[in-house]
Design a protein around this motif. Structure first.
Motif, PDB file in Angstrom:
ATOM      1  N   GLN A  25       0.831  -1.204   0.000  1.00  0.00           N
ATOM      2  CA  GLN A  25       0.000   0.000   0.000  1.00  0.00           C
ATOM      3  C   GLN A  25       0.868   1.256   0.000  1.00  0.00           C
ATOM      4  OE1 GLN A  25      -2.501  -0.506   3.423  1.00  0.00           O
ATOM      5  NE2 GLN A  25      -3.522  -2.294   2.553  1.00  0.00           N
ATOM      6  N   ALA A  26       1.961   1.227   0.770  1.00  0.00           N
ATOM      7  CA  ALA A  26       2.869   2.377   0.796  1.00  0.00           C
ATOM      8  C   ALA A  26       3.437   2.632  -0.595  1.00  0.00           C
ATOM      9  CB  ALA A  26       3.997   2.146   1.803  1.00  0.00           C
ATOM     10  N   ALA A  31       3.802   6.066  -5.293  1.00  0.00           N
ATOM     11  CA  ALA A  31       3.734   6.273  -6.746  1.00  0.00           C
ATOM     12  C   ALA A  31       2.588   7.212  -7.111  1.00  0.00           C
ATOM     13  CB  ALA A  31       3.571   4.935  -7.453  1.00  0.00           C
ATOM     14  N   ARG A  32       1.460   7.014  -6.485  1.00  0.00           N
ATOM     15  CA  ARG A  32       0.289   7.828  -6.791  1.00  0.00           C
ATOM     16  C   ARG A  32       0.518   9.308  -6.488  1.00  0.00           C
ATOM     17  NH1 ARG A  32      -5.580   6.402  -4.182  1.00  0.00           N
ATOM     18  NH2 ARG A  32      -6.810   7.838  -5.412  1.00  0.00           N
ATOM     19  N   PRO A  38      -2.584  15.300  -6.505  1.00  0.00           N
ATOM     20  CA  PRO A  38      -3.745  14.797  -5.768  1.00  0.00           C
ATOM     21  C   PRO A  38      -4.744  15.900  -5.409  1.00  0.00           C
ATOM     22  CG  PRO A  38      -1.790  14.798  -4.365  1.00  0.00           C
ATOM     23  CD  PRO A  38      -1.353  15.195  -5.741  1.00  0.00           C
ATOM     24  N   ASP A  39      -6.003  15.548  -5.550  1.00  0.00           N
ATOM     25  CA  ASP A  39      -7.053  16.466  -5.146  1.00  0.00           C
ATOM     26  C   ASP A  39      -7.299  16.311  -3.644  1.00  0.00           C
ATOM     27  OD1 ASP A  39      -8.473  14.084  -4.876  1.00  0.00           O
ATOM     28  OD2 ASP A  39      -9.772  14.454  -6.595  1.00  0.00           O
ATOM     29  N   ALA A  65      13.272   7.206   1.655  1.00  0.00           N
ATOM     30  CA  ALA A  65      14.723   7.130   1.872  1.00  0.00           C
ATOM     31  C   ALA A  65      15.405   6.406   0.721  1.00  0.00           C
ATOM     32  CB  ALA A  65      15.013   6.434   3.198  1.00  0.00           C
ATOM     33  N   PHE A  66      14.800   5.327   0.275  1.00  0.00           N
ATOM     34  CA  PHE A  66      15.344   4.576  -0.847  1.00  0.00           C
ATOM     35  C   PHE A  66      15.344   5.444  -2.109  1.00  0.00           C
ATOM     36  CE2 PHE A  66      14.714   1.808  -4.542  1.00  0.00           C
ATOM     37  CZ  PHE A  66      15.895   1.088  -4.485  1.00  0.00           C
ATOM     38  N   TRP A  67      14.230   6.129  -2.365  1.00  0.00           N
ATOM     39  CA  TRP A  67      14.082   6.971  -3.555  1.00  0.00           C
ATOM     40  C   TRP A  67      15.134   8.076  -3.567  1.00  0.00           C
ATOM     41  CZ3 TRP A  67      11.448   6.529  -7.959  1.00  0.00           C
ATOM     42  CH2 TRP A  67      11.285   7.659  -8.753  1.00  0.00           C
TER      43      TRP A  67
END
Length: 71
Positions: A25-26, A31-32, A38-39, A65-67
C-alpha cells in the motif's frame, strides 16, 4: 496436490515470503502521490491511510529514503 504455484491465493507468493500489505500500500501511495496532482479527496484518503497503522508511515519513509538515496 501438495504443490503450490505462483497463482495460489494463500498470500505466500507461490512459496516465497508472504507479501506485506502495508509495504504494498505504501508503494501504491508513493507512486500515486509522485505521479499525480492529488485532489483534496485523495489527500484526505492518504492522511486516513497513514492514521490507520503506524507501519504505514514507516513503510512510506523507507520508500522515500530509498528513492532519495544516491546510487
Amino acid at each position: 496436490m501438495g504443490h503450490q504455484d505462483a497463482h495460489d491465493t494463500d498470500g505466500t507468493n507461490g512459496g516465497s515470503a508472504p507479501e506485506d500489505p502495508a509495504a504494498d500500500q505504501a508503494l501504491d501511495w508513493f507512486a500515486r502521490l509522485r505521479n499525480d496532482d492529488p485532489d483534496a479527496a485523495t489527500r484526505a484518503a492518504f492522511v486516513a491511510w497513514l492514521a490507520e497503522d503506524p507501519r504505514h508511515e514507516a513503510e512510506l519513509r523507507n520508500l522515500e529514503a530509498f528513492w532519495n538515496s544516491k546510487p
